[in-house]
Design a protein around this motif. Structure first.
Motif, PDB file in Angstrom:
ATOM      1  N   ALA A  44       0.808  -1.214   0.000  1.00 47.50           N
ATOM      2  CA  ALA A  44       0.000   0.000   0.000  1.00 47.50           C
ATOM      3  C   ALA A  44       0.843   1.266   0.000  1.00 47.50           C
ATOM      4  O   ALA A  44       0.423   2.301  -0.541  1.00 47.50           O
ATOM      5  CB  ALA A  44      -0.945  -0.019   1.205  1.00 47.50           C
ATOM      6  N   ALA A  48       0.784   5.490  -1.671  1.00 50.79           N
ATOM      7  CA  ALA A  48       0.619   6.629  -0.761  1.00 50.79           C
ATOM      8  C   ALA A  48       1.646   7.695  -1.115  1.00 50.79           C
ATOM      9  O   ALA A  48       2.545   8.016  -0.333  1.00 50.79           O
ATOM     10  CB  ALA A  48       0.762   6.168   0.686  1.00 50.79           C
ATOM     11  N   ARG A  85      -6.362   8.542  -9.194  1.00 53.42           N
ATOM     12  CA  ARG A  85      -7.182   9.291  -8.235  1.00 53.42           C
ATOM     13  C   ARG A  85      -8.074  10.309  -8.943  1.00 53.42           C
ATOM     14  O   ARG A  85      -9.260  10.455  -8.613  1.00 53.42           O
ATOM     15  CB  ARG A  85      -6.278  10.016  -7.243  1.00 53.42           C
ATOM     16  N   CYS A  88     -11.077   8.757 -10.429  1.00 56.19           N
ATOM     17  CA  CYS A  88     -12.089   8.460  -9.402  1.00 56.19           C
ATOM     18  C   CYS A  88     -12.923   9.697  -9.093  1.00 56.19           C
ATOM     19  O   CYS A  88     -14.157   9.617  -8.960  1.00 56.19           O
ATOM     20  CB  CYS A  88     -11.427   7.941  -8.136  1.00 56.19           C
ATOM     21  N   GLU A 160     -13.686   3.988  -4.047  1.00 53.39           N
ATOM     22  CA  GLU A 160     -12.566   3.976  -3.092  1.00 53.39           C
ATOM     23  C   GLU A 160     -11.684   5.201  -3.235  1.00 53.39           C
ATOM     24  O   GLU A 160     -10.853   5.483  -2.357  1.00 53.39           O
ATOM     25  CB  GLU A 160     -11.726   2.703  -3.288  1.00 53.39           C
ATOM     26  N   ASP A 163      -7.798   5.057  -2.610  1.00 53.46           N
ATOM     27  CA  ASP A 163      -7.270   4.665  -1.304  1.00 53.46           C
ATOM     28  C   ASP A 163      -6.100   3.700  -1.509  1.00 53.46           C
ATOM     29  O   ASP A 163      -6.222   2.721  -2.247  1.00 53.46           O
ATOM     30  CB  ASP A 163      -8.365   3.981  -0.486  1.00 53.46           C
ATOM     31  N   PRO A 164      -4.942   3.961  -0.870  1.00 47.60           N
ATOM     32  CA  PRO A 164      -3.766   3.113  -1.108  1.00 47.60           C
ATOM     33  C   PRO A 164      -4.012   1.632  -0.842  1.00 47.60           C
ATOM     34  O   PRO A 164      -3.538   0.774  -1.605  1.00 47.60           O
ATOM     35  CB  PRO A 164      -2.719   3.692  -0.158  1.00 47.60           C
ATOM     36  N   GLY A 166      -6.842  -0.009  -1.086  1.00 43.62           N
ATOM     37  CA  GLY A 166      -7.666  -0.549  -2.156  1.00 43.62           C
ATOM     38  C   GLY A 166      -6.884  -0.730  -3.441  1.00 43.62           C
ATOM     39  O   GLY A 166      -7.051  -1.732  -4.157  1.00 43.62           O
TER      40      GLY A 166
END
Length: 354
Positions: A44, A48, A85, A88, A160, A163-164, A166
């Motif tokens: 993850a 991030a 991101r 999303c 999501e 989200d790292p 996910g």
């Protein structure tokens, strides 16, 4: 208004130079992927990260020009995470019905196969374009879940919001691809794992996906055991799409190999004219029509079948050692005696290539 031959010549030269430049850049990135000092895994923390505008621009430029971003390219990696991101955010209001409609389009798209066996490099991580991943040709797909459940997976990826944890669950090691380079850029096929997630990511419209990729390239193995595909192999060699026949190639553990130009590796190994032609049309429906004039006879099924018959008439013997002898001898021209011998051997009602 009549066209100016000089202008046409200059335009053609400029287009050829641009294509050569793009091909050189794709090969450069492929070499970077091959030589990358790749991590043994992804967690993850890899997702991030924060990206600058320059990182995003760099990632978009890499995708547009080469179709891949090596994970070892840290600026490109950060930019790719931000592209995920941002996508999303843009699709935040999407509902499941919309995703299901998009999934249906993905499942209905042509599904080219790649039966050829090339030399494979070690697996590495790279960001790829999901649109470059054909859906598996498995007739029962999706087989682990329903289409509604697959659409729900795509919707969950959007919700999501990058989200790292996910991203770590859906991307990287669990998405395993084999990649070959073509005139339209890299094309990927799912190995053992990843068919469902690849389809869900495509349906959700994500511009990038991190995958574990294995680059596959020449020399390509060819077999002299499959007599049904030998005539096609010889035709491809005659017209110059296949070259450099190497019997007992030590680099491929003694297998016979050839080099393949353009998208010829996507035509190797098929046992019928119909199957090879369908694969070419499926490939081009996804990635664009190839301008190589050496492919014209494959698109015309009637011409394709006639050429296969002529190939079998002229060279009824089996084996690949005849390849150097037929190089550049296009098209096959069987004599009257060879034609008669062929029809007598198969019967007047037989010998029709599928």
């Amino acid at each position: 208004m009549d066209s100016d031959p000089e202008i046409e010549r200059r335009v053609a030269e400029a287009e050829a130079e641009l294509e050569a430049e793009m091909e050189a850049r794709r090969n450069s990135v492929a070499e970077e992927v091959r030589s990358a000092d790749d991590p043994s895994g992804v967690d993850a923390s890899a997702f991030a990260v924060d990206a600058s505008n320059a990182d995003v621009d760099h990632a978009q430029d890499m995708l547009a020009s080469t179709g891949m971003i090596p994970a070892s390219d840290l600026a490109g990696h950060r930019g790719a995470v931000e592209l995920w991101r941002t996508h999303c955010d843009r699709r935040r209001g999407t509902d499941q019905a919309t995703l299901r409609a998009e999934l249906d389009k993905v499942l209905a798209a042509p599904r080219p196969q790649h039966p050829a066996t090339g030399k494979q490099d070690r697996p590495v991580y790279a960001w790829v374009r999901p649109s470059d991943i054909p859906v598996t040709s498995h007739e029962a797909f999706p087989y682990h879940c329903t289409p509604d459940e697959l659409a729900e997976l795509g919707l969950n990826l959007v919700r999501e919001a990058g989200d790292p944890a996910g991203m770590d669950e859906i991307l990287g090691e669990g998405l395993s691809l084999t990649t070959s380079l073509t005139p339209r850029g890299p094309v990927h096929r799912v190995n053992v794992n990843g068919n469902h997630r690849a389809a869900a990511i495509r349906a959700a419209g994500f511009p990038v996906a991190l995958a574990e990729i294995t680059l596959e390239h020449g020399p390509w193995a060819v077999s002299d055991n499959d007599t049904s595909s030998q005539a096609l192999t010889r035709l491809l060699y005659r017209c110059g799409l296949l070259t450099d026949y190497r019997p007992n190639d030590p680099s491929r553990l003694g297998r016979d190999t050839v080099e393949a130009e353009g998208i010829a590796s996507w035509l190797l190994g098929f046992q019928s004219a119909t199957a090879a032609r369908n694969n070419l049309l499926a490939y081009e429906a996804m990635f664009g029509r190839d301008s190589d004039s050496r492919l014209l006879w494959i698109r015309d099924l009637r011409s394709f079948k006639r050429l296969l018959r002529h190939e079998r008439m002229e060279l009824p013997e089996f084996g690949l050692d005849v390849l150097p002898r037929v190089q550049g001898q296009w098209p096959p021209r069987p004599t009257l005696g060879q034609r008669l011998e062929y029809w007598l051997s198969v019967g007047l009602s037989g010998g029709v290539c599928r």
